[in-house]
Enzyme design. Structure first.
Site, PDB file in Angstrom:
ATOM      1  N   TRP A   1      70.119  60.312  37.013  1.00 52.44           N
ATOM      2  CA  TRP A   1      70.322  59.001  37.645  1.00 52.44           C
ATOM      3  C   TRP A   1      71.799  58.668  37.869  1.00 52.44           C
ATOM      4  O   TRP A   1      72.637  58.971  37.006  1.00 52.44           O
ATOM      5  CB  TRP A   1      69.776  57.906  36.730  1.00 52.44           C
ATOM      6  CG  TRP A   1      68.313  57.638  36.868  1.00 52.44           C
ATOM      7  CD1 TRP A   1      67.341  58.550  37.168  1.00 52.44           C
ATOM      8  CD2 TRP A   1      67.658  56.389  36.703  1.00 52.44           C
ATOM      9  NE1 TRP A   1      66.126  57.934  37.221  1.00 52.44           N
ATOM     10  CE2 TRP A   1      66.284  56.609  36.921  1.00 52.44           C
ATOM     11  CE3 TRP A   1      68.100  55.092  36.402  1.00 52.44           C
ATOM     12  CZ2 TRP A   1      65.351  55.579  36.838  1.00 52.44           C
ATOM     13  CZ3 TRP A   1      67.178  54.073  36.319  1.00 52.44           C
ATOM     14  CH2 TRP A   1      65.822  54.321  36.545  1.00 52.44           C
TER      15      TRP A   1
ATOM     16  N   HIS B   1      66.467  55.909  26.365  1.00 49.95           N
ATOM     17  CA  HIS B   1      67.878  55.761  26.745  1.00 49.95           C
ATOM     18  C   HIS B   1      68.366  57.068  27.369  1.00 49.95           C
ATOM     19  O   HIS B   1      67.659  58.063  27.379  1.00 49.95           O
ATOM     20  CB  HIS B   1      68.708  55.422  25.501  1.00 49.95           C
ATOM     21  CG  HIS B   1      68.441  54.045  24.990  1.00 49.95           C
ATOM     22  ND1 HIS B   1      68.328  53.760  23.653  1.00 49.95           N
ATOM     23  CD2 HIS B   1      68.250  52.869  25.623  1.00 49.95           C
ATOM     24  CE1 HIS B   1      68.093  52.461  23.494  1.00 49.95           C
ATOM     25  NE2 HIS B   1      68.039  51.914  24.663  1.00 49.95           N
TER      26      HIS B   1
ATOM     27  N   LYS C   1      69.368  38.862  21.198  1.00 49.25           N
ATOM     28  CA  LYS C   1      70.222  39.354  20.111  1.00 49.25           C
ATOM     29  C   LYS C   1      71.408  38.418  19.860  1.00 49.25           C
ATOM     30  O   LYS C   1      71.814  38.208  18.717  1.00 49.25           O
ATOM     31  CB  LYS C   1      70.703  40.773  20.431  1.00 49.25           C
ATOM     32  CG  LYS C   1      69.614  41.825  20.377  1.00 49.25           C
ATOM     33  CD  LYS C   1      69.083  42.022  18.972  1.00 49.25           C
ATOM     34  CE  LYS C   1      68.032  43.111  18.894  1.00 49.25           C
ATOM     35  NZ  LYS C   1      67.542  43.340  17.508  1.00 49.25           N
TER      36      LYS C   1
ATOM     37  N   GLY D   1      60.879  47.385  10.620  1.00 58.75           N
ATOM     38  CA  GLY D   1      61.014  48.467  11.594  1.00 58.75           C
ATOM     39  C   GLY D   1      61.321  49.793  10.932  1.00 58.75           C
ATOM     40  O   GLY D   1      62.014  50.628  11.497  1.00 58.75           O
TER      41      GLY D   1
ATOM     42  N   GLY E   1      65.374  52.266  11.510  1.00 61.62           N
ATOM     43  CA  GLY E   1      64.740  51.931  10.233  1.00 61.62           C
ATOM     44  C   GLY E   1      64.510  53.173   9.375  1.00 61.62           C
ATOM     45  O   GLY E   1      64.803  53.174   8.176  1.00 61.62           O
TER      46      GLY E   1
ATOM     47  N   SER F   1      72.963  44.960  19.276  1.00 60.18           N
ATOM     48  CA  SER F   1      73.394  46.099  20.082  1.00 60.18           C
ATOM     49  C   SER F   1      74.597  45.700  20.930  1.00 60.18           C
ATOM     50  O   SER F   1      74.813  44.519  21.184  1.00 60.18           O
ATOM     51  CB  SER F   1      72.213  46.498  20.970  1.00 60.18           C
ATOM     52  OG  SER F   1      72.665  47.168  22.096  1.00 60.18           O
ATOM     53  N   SER F   2      75.357  46.684  21.385  1.00 64.84           N
ATOM     54  CA  SER F   2      76.616  46.401  22.106  1.00 64.84           C
ATOM     55  C   SER F   2      76.379  45.737  23.457  1.00 64.84           C
ATOM     56  O   SER F   2      77.315  45.257  24.083  1.00 64.84           O
ATOM     57  CB  SER F   2      77.390  47.701  22.299  1.00 64.84           C
ATOM     58  OG  SER F   2      76.593  48.646  22.981  1.00 64.84           O
ATOM     59  N   CYS F   3      75.125  45.643  23.906  1.00 61.76           N
ATOM     60  CA  CYS F   3      74.877  44.992  25.200  1.00 61.76           C
ATOM     61  C   CYS F   3      75.042  43.476  25.100  1.00 61.76           C
ATOM     62  O   CYS F   3      74.940  42.764  26.093  1.00 61.76           O
ATOM     63  CB  CYS F   3      73.482  45.333  25.716  1.00 61.76           C
ATOM     64  SG  CYS F   3      72.191  44.657  24.685  1.00 61.76           S
TER      65      CYS F   3
ATOM     66  N   LEU G   1      72.803  54.622  20.240  1.00 62.66           N
ATOM     67  CA  LEU G   1      72.444  55.489  19.113  1.00 62.66           C
ATOM     68  C   LEU G   1      71.594  56.663  19.578  1.00 62.66           C
ATOM     69  O   LEU G   1      70.925  56.575  20.601  1.00 62.66           O
ATOM     70  CB  LEU G   1      71.661  54.679  18.079  1.00 62.66           C
ATOM     71  CG  LEU G   1      72.381  53.481  17.477  1.00 62.66           C
ATOM     72  CD1 LEU G   1      71.400  52.642  16.664  1.00 62.66           C
ATOM     73  CD2 LEU G   1      73.550  53.931  16.606  1.00 62.66           C
TER      74      LEU G   1
ATOM     75  N   PRO H   1      75.602  48.011  16.641  1.00 62.61           N
ATOM     76  CA  PRO H   1      75.840  49.434  16.903  1.00 62.61           C
ATOM     77  C   PRO H   1      76.005  49.713  18.397  1.00 62.61           C
ATOM     78  O   PRO H   1      75.461  49.013  19.234  1.00 62.61           O
ATOM     79  CB  PRO H   1      74.573  50.126  16.398  1.00 62.61           C
ATOM     80  CG  PRO H   1      73.755  49.087  15.744  1.00 62.61           C
ATOM     81  CD  PRO H   1      74.214  47.756  16.238  1.00 62.61           C
ATOM     82  N   THR H   2      76.722  50.777  18.682  1.00 65.31           N
ATOM     83  CA  THR H   2      76.822  51.272  20.055  1.00 65.31           C
ATOM     84  C   THR H   2      75.541  52.066  20.358  1.00 65.31           C
ATOM     85  O   THR H   2      74.600  52.052  19.582  1.00 65.31           O
ATOM     86  CB  THR H   2      78.063  52.177  20.196  1.00 65.31           C
ATOM     87  OG1 THR H   2      78.248  52.486  21.570  1.00 65.31           O
ATOM     88  CG2 THR H   2      77.913  53.443  19.380  1.00 65.31           C
TER      89      THR H   2
ATOM     90  N   TYR I   1      67.168  41.006  26.682  1.00 69.35           N
ATOM     91  CA  TYR I   1      67.275  41.560  25.332  1.00 69.35           C
ATOM     92  C   TYR I   1      68.583  41.079  24.694  1.00 69.35           C
ATOM     93  O   TYR I   1      68.631  40.649  23.548  1.00 69.35           O
ATOM     94  CB  TYR I   1      67.248  43.085  25.451  1.00 69.35           C
ATOM     95  CG  TYR I   1      67.601  43.864  24.234  1.00 69.35           C
ATOM     96  CD1 TYR I   1      68.901  44.296  24.025  1.00 69.35           C
ATOM     97  CD2 TYR I   1      66.635  44.199  23.294  1.00 69.35           C
ATOM     98  CE1 TYR I   1      69.230  45.023  22.913  1.00 69.35           C
ATOM     99  CE2 TYR I   1      66.974  44.934  22.183  1.00 69.35           C
ATOM    100  CZ  TYR I   1      68.268  45.342  22.003  1.00 69.35           C
ATOM    101  OH  TYR I   1      68.607  46.063  20.901  1.00 69.35           O
TER     102      TYR I   1
ATOM    103  N   ASP J   1      73.756  52.545  37.907  1.00 70.47           N
ATOM    104  CA  ASP J   1      74.653  53.131  36.903  1.00 70.47           C
ATOM    105  C   ASP J   1      74.708  52.289  35.643  1.00 70.47           C
ATOM    106  O   ASP J   1      75.087  52.757  34.579  1.00 70.47           O
ATOM    107  CB  ASP J   1      76.093  53.208  37.491  1.00 70.47           C
ATOM    108  CG  ASP J   1      76.383  54.555  38.143  1.00 70.47           C
ATOM    109  OD1 ASP J   1      77.359  54.637  38.910  1.00 70.47           O
ATOM    110  OD2 ASP J   1      75.608  55.501  37.885  1.00 70.47           O
TER     111      ASP J   1
ATOM    112  N   ARG K   1      80.407  56.109  28.307  1.00 72.62           N
ATOM    113  CA  ARG K   1      79.594  55.585  27.198  1.00 72.62           C
ATOM    114  C   ARG K   1      80.055  56.145  25.860  1.00 72.62           C
ATOM    115  O   ARG K   1      80.609  57.241  25.791  1.00 72.62           O
ATOM    116  CB  ARG K   1      78.116  55.966  27.388  1.00 72.62           C
ATOM    117  CG  ARG K   1      77.441  55.274  28.566  1.00 72.62           C
ATOM    118  CD  ARG K   1      77.153  53.819  28.266  1.00 72.62           C
ATOM    119  NE  ARG K   1      76.486  53.179  29.406  1.00 72.62           N
ATOM    120  CZ  ARG K   1      77.129  52.593  30.419  1.00 72.62           C
ATOM    121  NH1 ARG K   1      78.464  52.624  30.464  1.00 72.62           N
ATOM    122  NH2 ARG K   1      76.462  51.993  31.400  1.00 72.62           N
TER     123      ARG K   1
END
Ligand SMILES: NC(=O)c1ccc[n+]([C@@H]2O[C@H](COP(=O)([O-])OP(=O)(O)OC[C@H]3O[C@@H](n4cnc5c(N)ncnc54)[C@H](OP(=O)(O)O)[C@@H]3O)[C@@H](O)[C@H]2O)c1
Length: 309
Positions: free
Chosen positions: A207, A184, A145, A15, A21, A112-114, A171, A168-169, A141, A274, A214
Site C-alpha cells: 500500500w 497493522h 484513548k 486483555g 497483555g 497509543s502514539s496516534c 508494536l 507505546p509506538t 480510536y 499513506d 515509522r
C-alpha cells in the site's frame, strides 16, 4: 523498587490474551510475580460496567494493567468508527471508574502514539497532546484513548492516585494480528512476503508510496516498560514508550523481503492511503528514568518470523 507492590501482589491484566497483555503476563511471570489474573472477553465483557465492578470488588487486585482495547488498522478504523470510539471508552472508563471507587492502588493505562496531532513536530513529546488536529484514519480510536489519558491525569491531580498512562509506538511481536483486513503494516508485510515466497509469485503489492516513516517496538520491550511502571512510582501521568529506531515503509519492506527470502519485485499501490507522513515518539522522559528498548528491529522481526511462520 520504590513501590508498594511485591511479588505476592495480585495483578489484573485486562486483555491478557492479546499481543500486549500476553507479553506483560510473560514478563511478570518471568520476574516471579505469583498472583496474576485475567479474563477473556467471553468470560467478562469489559464494556459491561456492572460486571466489571463486581469482578474487581470480588478479586480486589492491587494493580490493573489495561491492555484491553478494540484495535485495528486503517480499514477497520474507517469501517467501524462508532465501535472504535464507544467500545474503547467503555472498556477503559469501566476499569478506571471501578478502580478508583474500590481504592485500587495502582493502574497502568495503555494507549497509543496516534493520540498526538497529525502534523505535530517530530519527535512527538508528551506535551504536544491536544495541540492540533488528529490523523483522520484513526481519530475515533485516538479520541477514546485521549479521554483515558485525561482521566488518569485528573485522578492523579484530584486524588493523588498512583495511576499512569503509557503511550507505546507501533508494536510487533508474538501474538500479533496477521489478518490482512485488520492488521497493522508490519505483520501484514510479513504475511504477504511469506505467502508470495511460498507460492513463487513474481511480485508483492504494498500500500501507498513507501515514503512514510515509522517507529516500531518489540512488544517484549513494552512489557518491560510496563513492569518498570508497576515497580516504580512515576512522577508524571503520561510517558511515551518508543525505541527511537525509525524506518521508512520502503526500508521496512526491504528488511522483511530479505528476512523472508522473497526474490520477486515490490509494487507500490499509490492509490492506497499513506496515513501520517511521520510518527516518531520522543521517549526521553522514560529513558531518563532508566527504561530503554533492547530489541532492535532487524533482530526482533527475524525472531517473530521464525516463531510465527
Ligand atoms: N498493536 C499495536 O501496535 C499497539 C500499538 C500501541 C498501543 N497498543 C495498545 O496496546 C493495547 C493492546 O493492544 P494489542 O495489540 O495487544 O491488541 P489485541 O492483541 O487485539 O488484544 C486486545 C485484547 O483486548 C481484549 N478485549 C477487547 N475487547 C474486549 C471486551 N469488550 N471485553 C474484554 N476484553 C476485550 C481482547 O480479549 P480476547 O482476546 O479475550 O477477545 C484482547 O485480549 C491497546 O490498548 C492498544 O491501544 C497497541
Amino acid at each position: 523498587m520504590n513501590s508498594t507492590i511485591t511479588l505476592d501482589s495480585k495483578i489484573l491484566i485486562a486483555g491478557h490474551n492479546g499481543m500486549v497483555g500476553s507479553a506483560c503476563w510473560r514478563a511478570l511471570k518471568g520476574k516471579g510475580y505469583k498472583s496474576i489474573i485475567g479474563f477473556s472477553s467471553k468470560e467478562l465483557d469489559l464494556r459491561d460496567q456492572r460486571a466489571v465492578f463486581k469482578m474487581l470488588e470480588k478479586e480486589k487486585p492491587e494493580v490493573i494493567i489495561d491492555a484491553a482495547a478494540k484495535v485495528g488498522g486503517i480499514i477497520a478504523n474507517s469501517t467501524y468508527p462508532y465501535e472504535f470510539l464507544m467500545d474503547n471508552m467503555l472498556i477503559q472508563n469501566n476499569l478506571i471508574k471501578a478502580a478508583h471507587e474500590l481504592d485500587i492502588p495502582k493502574f497502568i493505562f495503555l494507549g497509543s502514539s496516534c493520540i498526538y496531532p497529525k502534523m505535530a513536530p517530530q519527535p512527538l513529546k508528551e506535551e504536544y497532546l491536544l495541540t492540533g488536529p488528529l490523523e483522520e484514519t484513526n481519530k475515533w480510536y485516538a479520541i477514546a484513548k485521549i479521554s483515558g489519558v485525561k482521566l488518569i491525569e485528573a485522578l492523579r491531580e484530584q486524588y493523588n492516585r498512583d495511576y499512569v498512562s503509557l503511550m507505546p509506538t507501533n508494536l510487533y511481536g508474538p501474538g500479533d494480528n496477521y489478518d490482512l483486513k485488520t492488521s497493522h503494516v508490519l505483520p501484514a508485510m510479513l504475511r504477504k512476503f511469506h505467502e508470495a515466497k511460498e507460492s513463487n509469485n513474481s511480485n508483492v503489492v504494498l500500500w501507498g508510496t513507501g515514503s512514510p516513516r515509522r517507529e516500531f517496538l518489540h512488544v517484549d520491550d513494552l512489557a518491560n516498560a510496563v513492569v518498570y511502571a508497576l515497580e516504580n512510582k512515576l512522577d508524571r501521568s503520561l510517558y511515551n514508550i518508543g525505541s527511537g529506531e525509525e524506518v521508512s515503509i520502503k526500508e521496512l519492506a526491504s528488511l522483511i523481503k530479505n528476512i523472508v527470502g522473497f526474490k520477486g519485485e515490490i509494487i507500490w499501490d499509490n492509490s492506497k492511503p499513506d496515513g501520517t507522513p511521520r510518527k516518531l515518539l520522543d521517549s526521553t522522559k522514560i529513558n531518563r528514568l532508566g527504561w530503554n528498548s533492547r530489541i532492535n528491529l532487524d533482530y526482533g522481526v527475524k525472531k517473530v518470523y521464525r516463531s510465527q511462520f
